[in-house]
Enzyme design. Structure first.
Site, PDB file in Angstrom:
ATOM      1  N   LYS A   2      35.741  36.845  32.082  1.00 25.49           N
ATOM      2  CA  LYS A   2      36.629  37.262  33.182  1.00 25.49           C
ATOM      3  C   LYS A   2      35.923  38.334  34.021  1.00 25.49           C
ATOM      4  CE  LYS A   2      41.454  38.818  33.902  1.00 25.49           C
ATOM      5  NZ  LYS A   2      42.712  39.233  33.240  1.00 25.49           N
ATOM      6  N   SER A   4      48.971  38.431  30.805  1.00 21.28           N
ATOM      7  CA  SER A   4      47.864  37.813  31.540  1.00 21.28           C
ATOM      8  C   SER A   4      46.916  36.951  30.721  1.00 21.28           C
ATOM      9  CB  SER A   4      47.036  38.892  32.247  1.00 21.28           C
ATOM     10  OG  SER A   4      47.700  39.350  33.384  1.00 21.28           O
ATOM     11  N   SER A  15      47.074  36.900  34.976  1.00 16.90           N
ATOM     12  CA  SER A  15      45.920  37.090  35.820  1.00 16.90           C
ATOM     13  C   SER A  15      44.665  36.355  35.333  1.00 16.90           C
ATOM     14  CB  SER A  15      45.592  38.578  35.941  1.00 16.90           C
ATOM     15  OG  SER A  15      45.167  39.111  34.706  1.00 16.90           O
TER      16      SER A  15
END
Lengths: 493, 95
Positions: A78, A180, A156
């Site tokens: 990420k 998330s 997210s």
């Protein structure tokens, strides 16, 4: 032979050790699938050069018989994790061009264990969002589709979820502040675990809300989550909130036996308007655990409805403080300033240009709730409610409950642009089932257990006692085996 | 509690985010939507409840107060939008 990029971590590990293929083979298979998946917009920074070097080094380690579990396994990272010499911008324009001179603890540990980084993954800006639409790179797209609409992979950690679901990588790192990791896992038919607060170091993870942020793995199976979590977890002197506890062998704790485990069903999660198919998924999950020998009991978490409002005080408050560092001086974007502009103009223009709308909104909400005259009414009250939410869980666990079962999300994945952001609260409701755990610091895992009436994946969430991720993974594994979810998205990209 | 345009302007200024005058009404509306949602917290009886400071009961670790890092000027300045002669450069702050 199976395409190597579709393997689980466990299968790839075992294949590498047997010499069926090399890490370089695995890595090339993933890089090929990534280069054909531009439409998903999951990978946003290419680190293939580093990946090939890491794969070569991993192959040498494997040949030498020095191969930890993650050795040679290609993963995505990420964009919120600082990666040395590689772009790291948490999907924000304000970090445009930023290349850290240091490596986050999590990626250091993974690389130390031999993992291969294929690239950086899309996300909501500063991890604020539930649809990956708040991203400077544009939205990541869910590989699952039911008609001609593009669906969100959630957020997210949307890029991470999309990449794992589409077999672009074997697994990915995510972070979870209010859901998330778990919500995107549920939207994409993948597994995601948010560990106990303090289990994984936050050092080198771009901060959103420090008292809630926690990193975790996003994988194809529960076993893979156990393997990768073990490599990520552990004490770190550079994060003062990191717990100085031994990391157990999580994979070995997956025994398949959950006889006598007590599973709580919280009545407050049966919210008004919960779709029938979500309610049924939940009932079916409880029945599967019961059939596997667990005892299912009703429990009460009376302050559940106040978790989201408390979160939307605490998280923005912390964000307003954490994001004060983006001032156009030390790194990232700086606005062009006019003649006669002073330093405050430079700050204000930089931050107006650099932050997207939702990030600006949360910074300003946080500024407001912390401002003189409102601190007690909002921030302190929210922290007291947080104490009550944590106490609710403690009281349930004190009755001998081992884990709590609930839906992960109130719906299946929705279309890009369908939750407009006109009313910001509408998007926030996506996290209604996940956010309580962050406030209480507890571990939670989302497991895919079924499909919606339209054919999209749905997930159930198991919530565990603090530091008992091993037990939680074992129960999650049992649920996964009983549900037998094997559907994959058809390739259209 | 309702946020007016003056409050929105003041909050934006405190947050050091430039918001143009014509964008303030919409910003105030955004704030009101979120604050209306947060307002539910007033229903909770928090009498005698301690505000949470740490989610996991732990004492922060102590360490010896000594220099363990430093001499990394070039690395620290590497990502700066404007670095000159070993310093971060900013617009003039002192007349």
């Amino acid at each position: 032979m199976t395409d190597l990029n579709t393997l689980t971590l466990a299968a790839a590990r075992d294949g590498l050790r047997k010499g069926d293929f090399t890490s370089s083979d695995l890595t090339e298979a993933c890089l090929t699938s990534i280069s054909g998946a531009g439409k998903l917009n999951a990978f946003v920074h290419d680190t293939s050069e580093q990946a090939r070097e890491q794969a070569k080094a991993a192959d040498a380690r494997i040949a030498a018989g020095d191969a930890p579990n993650m050795c040679g396994l290609p993963i995505g990272v990420k964009d919120v994790f600082a990666t040395k010499g590689q772009p790291t911008q948490a999907a924000s324009y304000i970090l445009d061009g930023f290349k850290p001179e240091y490596e986050s603890t999590i990626t250091s540990k993974l690389f130390g264990a031999g993992a291969v980084m294929l690239g950086k993954l899309n996300m909501d800006e500063f991890a604020m969002g539930s649809s990956n639409e708040n991203s400077v790179y544009g939205p990541a797209i869910n590989p699952w589709k039911v008609d001609d609409r593009d669906l969100t992979p959630g957020g997210s950690s949307g890029g991470s979820a999309a990449a794992v679901a589409a077999d672009l990588c074997l697994a990915a790192t995510g972070t979870d502040t209010g859901g998330s990791i778990r919500q995107p896992a549920a939207f994409t038919g993948t597994v995601g675990i948010k560990p106990t607060y303090g289990r994984c170091s936050r050092w080198g993870v771009v901060a959103y809300a420090s008292s809630l942020d926690q990193a975790g793995p996003m994988t194809k199976t529960v076993r893979d989550a156990a393997i990768m979590l073990e490599a990520m977890a552990g004490h770190d002197a550079k994060d003062s909130t990191s717990a100085d506890l031994a990391v157990p062998d999580f994979e070995a704790m997956i025994t398949g036996d959950i006889k006598g485990k007590k599973i709580g069903i919280p009545k407050e999660y049966r919210i008004d308007g919960i779709p029938d198919e979500i309610a049924k998924l939940w009932d079916d999950g409880a029945a599967m655990l019961r059939d596997a020998g667990a005892e299912v009991v009703d429990v009460t978490l009376p302050h559940t409805q106040y978790a989201l409002p408390a979160y939307y005080v605490i998280a923005p408050a912390e964000a307003s403080s954490n994001l004060a560092r983006y001032d156009g001086v030390r790194y990232g974007h700086r606005a062009k300033i006019g003649a006669g502009d002073g330093i405050d103009d430079m700050y204000e223009k930089t931050r107006a240009e650099g932050f997207g709308r939702e990030v600006q909104r949360r910074i300003m909400i946080g500024t407001y709730v912390l401002s003189a005259g409102f601190y007690d009414a909002y921030y302190n009250r929210a922290r007291k409610v947080r104490t009550l939410i944590k106490r609710d869980f403690e009281q349930v666990f004190a009755t001998g409950v081992d884990a709590i079962l609930a839906p992960t999300t109130p719906s299946a994945a929705f279309g890009i642009g369908e939750v407009t952001g006109k009313d910001p609260v509408e998007m926030y409701l996506n996290d209604v089932f996940t956010v309580t755990l962050n406030l209480a610091g507890l571990p939670g895992i989302s497991v895919p257990t079924g499909l919606s009436s339209t054919g999209l994946p749905l997930g159930l969430q198991l919530i565990g006692r603090p530091w008992e991720e091993g037990d939680l993974l074992n129960i999650a594994h049992s649920l996964e085996q009983s549900a037998g979810f094997v559907s994959k998205p058809g390739k259209w990209w | 509690m309702s946020i007016d345009i003056d409050t929105a302007r003041r909050v934006a200024s405190l947050a050091r985010i430039r918001v143009e005058e014509d964008a303030l009404p919409e910003l105030a509306q955004d704030f009101n939507a979120v604050l209306g949602f947060i307002e539910q917290l007033t229903e909770v009886d928090v009498e005698g409840v301690e505000p949470m400071t740490s989610v996991t009961p732990q004492r922060l670790k102590r360490r010896v107060d000594e220099v363990t890092d430093g001499n990394q000027q070039a690395k620290i300045l590497k990502n700066a939008p404007d670095a000159r002669e070993g310093f971060f450069a900013v617009p003039k702050v002192v007349e």
